[in-house]
Design a protein around this motif. Structure first.
Motif, short mmCIF file in Angstrom:
data_model
loop_
_atom_site.label_atom_id
_atom_site.label_comp_id
_atom_site.label_asym_id
_atom_site.label_seq_id
_atom_site.Cartn_x
_atom_site.Cartn_y
_atom_site.Cartn_z
N ASP A 173 0.76 -1.27 0.02
CA ASP A 173 0.15 0.07 -0.09
C ASP A 173 0.91 1.31 0.02
O ASP A 173 1.98 1.28 0.67
CB ASP A 173 -1.02 0.09 1.24
CG ASP A 173 -2.24 -1.00 1.29
OD1 ASP A 173 -2.66 -0.91 0.08
OD2 ASP A 173 -2.11 -1.73 2.13
N HIS A 176 -6.60 1.30 7.08
CA HIS A 176 -5.99 2.46 6.36
C HIS A 176 -5.88 3.46 7.08
O HIS A 176 -4.88 4.45 6.90
CB HIS A 176 -6.41 2.71 4.98
CG HIS A 176 -6.19 1.39 4.07
ND1 HIS A 176 -6.54 1.39 2.68
CD2 HIS A 176 -5.78 0.22 4.07
CE1 HIS A 176 -6.15 0.40 2.15
NE2 HIS A 176 -5.76 -0.42 3.22
N PHE A 193 -10.40 -0.90 5.71
CA PHE A 193 -9.48 -1.80 6.48
C PHE A 193 -8.99 -0.97 7.78
O PHE A 193 -9.51 -0.24 8.35
CB PHE A 193 -8.49 -2.27 5.29
CG PHE A 193 -8.99 -3.04 4.36
CD1 PHE A 193 -9.68 -4.15 4.13
CD2 PHE A 193 -9.08 -2.29 2.91
CE1 PHE A 193 -10.45 -4.80 3.42
CE2 PHE A 193 -9.58 -2.77 1.93
CZ PHE A 193 -10.27 -3.99 1.89
N ARG A 244 -13.47 3.33 -3.00
CA ARG A 244 -13.58 1.89 -3.05
C ARG A 244 -14.93 1.87 -3.86
O ARG A 244 -16.07 2.26 -3.40
CB ARG A 244 -13.55 0.84 -2.09
CG ARG A 244 -12.13 0.86 -1.45
CD ARG A 244 -12.10 -0.14 -0.37
NE ARG A 244 -12.65 -1.68 -0.42
CZ ARG A 244 -12.03 -2.55 -1.09
NH1 ARG A 244 -10.73 -2.28 -1.40
NH2 ARG A 244 -12.45 -3.58 -1.24
N THR A 277 -16.26 -1.38 -4.55
CA THR A 277 -16.89 -2.69 -4.32
C THR A 277 -16.70 -2.99 -2.84
O THR A 277 -15.92 -2.47 -2.04
CB THR A 277 -15.98 -3.99 -4.97
OG1 THR A 277 -14.68 -4.11 -4.55
CG2 THR A 277 -16.22 -3.62 -6.44
N ILE A 333 -8.17 6.54 -3.01
CA ILE A 333 -9.23 5.75 -3.96
C ILE A 333 -10.70 5.45 -3.35
O ILE A 333 -10.57 5.37 -1.92
CB ILE A 333 -8.69 4.22 -4.37
CG1 ILE A 333 -7.17 4.17 -4.72
CG2 ILE A 333 -9.56 3.58 -5.31
CD1 ILE A 333 -7.39 4.52 -6.26
N ALA A 340 -9.54 4.72 0.52
CA ALA A 340 -8.66 3.61 0.77
C ALA A 340 -7.15 4.03 0.09
O ALA A 340 -7.27 4.66 -0.82
CB ALA A 340 -8.97 2.26 0.02
N ILE A 341 -6.45 3.65 0.66
CA ILE A 341 -4.84 3.83 0.24
C ILE A 341 -4.67 3.04 -0.99
O ILE A 341 -4.94 1.84 -0.91
CB ILE A 341 -3.86 3.59 1.37
CG1 ILE A 341 -4.33 4.53 2.25
CG2 ILE A 341 -2.56 3.55 0.82
CD1 ILE A 341 -3.39 4.11 3.68
N PRO A 342 -3.97 3.50 -2.17
CA PRO A 342 -3.66 2.62 -3.33
C PRO A 342 -2.64 1.66 -2.79
O PRO A 342 -2.01 1.95 -2.29
CB PRO A 342 -3.36 3.69 -4.38
CG PRO A 342 -2.98 5.02 -3.73
CD PRO A 342 -3.99 4.81 -2.58
N GLY A 343 -3.22 0.41 -3.60
CA GLY A 343 -2.22 -0.81 -3.36
C GLY A 343 -2.69 -1.93 -4.08
O GLY A 343 -3.52 -1.78 -4.90
N ASP A 344 -1.93 -3.06 -3.91
CA ASP A 344 -2.25 -4.28 -4.76
C ASP A 344 -1.61 -5.28 -4.28
O ASP A 344 -0.63 -5.18 -3.52
CB ASP A 344 -1.71 -4.11 -6.47
CG ASP A 344 -2.50 -5.04 -7.47
OD1 ASP A 344 -3.34 -5.95 -6.74
OD2 ASP A 344 -2.13 -5.23 -8.27
#
Lengths: 243, 243
Positions: free
Chosen positions: A29, A145, A143, A47, A49, A45, A57-61
């Motif tokens: 993140d 975040h 979450f 969200r 969904t 971001i 939300a903090i961008p991440g993957d």
DNA sequence: ACAAAAGTGTTACACGTACACCCATGA
DNA sequence: TCATGGGTGTACGTGTAACACTTTTGT
């Protein structure tokens, strides 16, 4: 890492339930900071969904199976901002058991600093949902975040005092007043103008341009650039930046 | 963590190869520092099995599937030293692709500080292979453990200047000369005795005992304790420890 | 009495802080 | 010529560095 050599010899993979130990997801993140001349902002971001639909939300993957964590973060940043050479620092890892409802995911948090004017998101990607949000007025975050963001801001406030990274948030050319206002905003303080200038200039890290501001209705200020090469040279001689 | 909501909706677990993303192992490694009055030391394991048989390694273990990372580290520390309430700080996560030959393992590195006199390892466990090693003469280290150690030492040197955690390495009662020598060793510097004392005592963090050293062949020094409660109180009023 | 390290006082200087003042420009 | 912020000089107090000195113990 050092695995128990004797009672639990997991490092030779003959532990009875070894496969259960290799069921973690790892994500990155990245808390992206910017500064528009007035506010310090974060790129968030919204969200689309569940879980946490509509939350910030903090961008991440997720990190890919054969991908480095830093590489993954740079990939996220590239997709998000179009930028590749930004300041990036690992912050902290959040590895609580229940932090993600859909599985055991540990996240490695980073933060990065970028010149807000360079921001140029890919059209038609998830990044178009990204919003620059002033750090005073964050909404509810998904979450854990908020906890991650708080840690990032605290780290930034600490780091900016001991490394000359504030410049990462400013355009290439800036005035001393710009710099001072950035620090004041970031640290919630006020500095004496004369003393701030003397301190910064005494460090000999700035390159004075032969230019000034245009079209201001007062005496135009001189423009400066940060001299990264000079900073490198001074660092090797034991120089330490300090606010 | 925030998973791509649009092109890669991994957060809803309907990504085509989602199970490949949940195949990571996570370990914790803990760099344990001690001080015996002369040297700063680290607690290292000599590995008994390949890979890296015979190399020095930082103690650690795989994180269990339903275990917190901090809990895992405390478990490792307990097994290793018998101690439970030690200073513990997360350092950095190392998540390179090829850092462990037996699988994709990301390690969350911690460091901890303990009073070397309290060290009392469990007999007949893997911990009996542990050795206190002066930090000047480390041998070859397994995996990327040298890199982890270097990061830990650098962080300790930084942290010890801005938080009063040096006391974690000293016995409950100590002299000012003990304290000074610890700092000098840790930071590779020399301090002026008079100035060091004035600075430390001016912080008002030490509790003067009504005791002195015994059986020294010179004037016996007064003993002090660190006053943790006082530090808490001062911190809330904006006090910041600084070497 | 001496060695050895504890413990203190004094001085010079560097640095941060506060604040007053002048300068250049657009309207 | 006025308002606005840019830009600079000075004076004062605090904190740090260097060093000399006194004190207390064991031998």
């Amino acid at each position: 890492m050092s695995l128990n050599p004797d009672p639990n010899p997991v490092d030779t993979l003959d532990h009875p339930h070894i496969q259960e130990y290799f069921a973690f997801g790892i994500s990155v993140d990245c808390v992206v900071f910017g500064y528009d001349g007035i506010d310090v902002k974060v790129l968030l971001i919204e969200r689309g969904t569940d879980p946490f639909k509509g939350y910030q939300a903090i961008p991440g993957d997720l990190v890919h199976p054969t991908e480095d964590a830093v590489t993954a973060t740079e990939r996220v940043l590239k997709d998000l901002t179009g930028l590749t050479n930004v300041y990036l620092e690992q912050l902290q890892t959040f590895a609580g058991v229940d932090r993600h409802p859909l599985g055991r995911v540990a996240t490695i948090a980073y933060f990065s600093l970028l010149k807000i004017g360079d921001y140029n998101p890919k059209p038609s990607s998830w990044a178009t949902d990204a919003q620059w949000t002033p750090i005073q007025d964050l909404g509810e975050m998904a979450f854990d975040h908020k906890e991650i963001f708080d840690a990032a801001l605290e780290r930034l406030q600490m780091r900016v005092r001991q490394k000359p990274i504030g410049f990462e948030l400013l355009p290439a050319e800036f005035t001393l007043a710009d710099l001072q206002h950035l620090y004041e905003t970031l640290l919630n303080t006020q500095f004496d103008k004369a003393n701030f200038r003397k301190k910064i200039l005494a460090m000999d890290l700035l390159l004075a341009m032969d230019k000034t501001q245009k079209a201001v209705r007062h005496r135009p200020a001189r423009l400066y650039q940060f001299d990264a090469a000079r900073y490198e040279a001074l660092s090797k001689r034991g120089f330490h930046f300090e606010l």
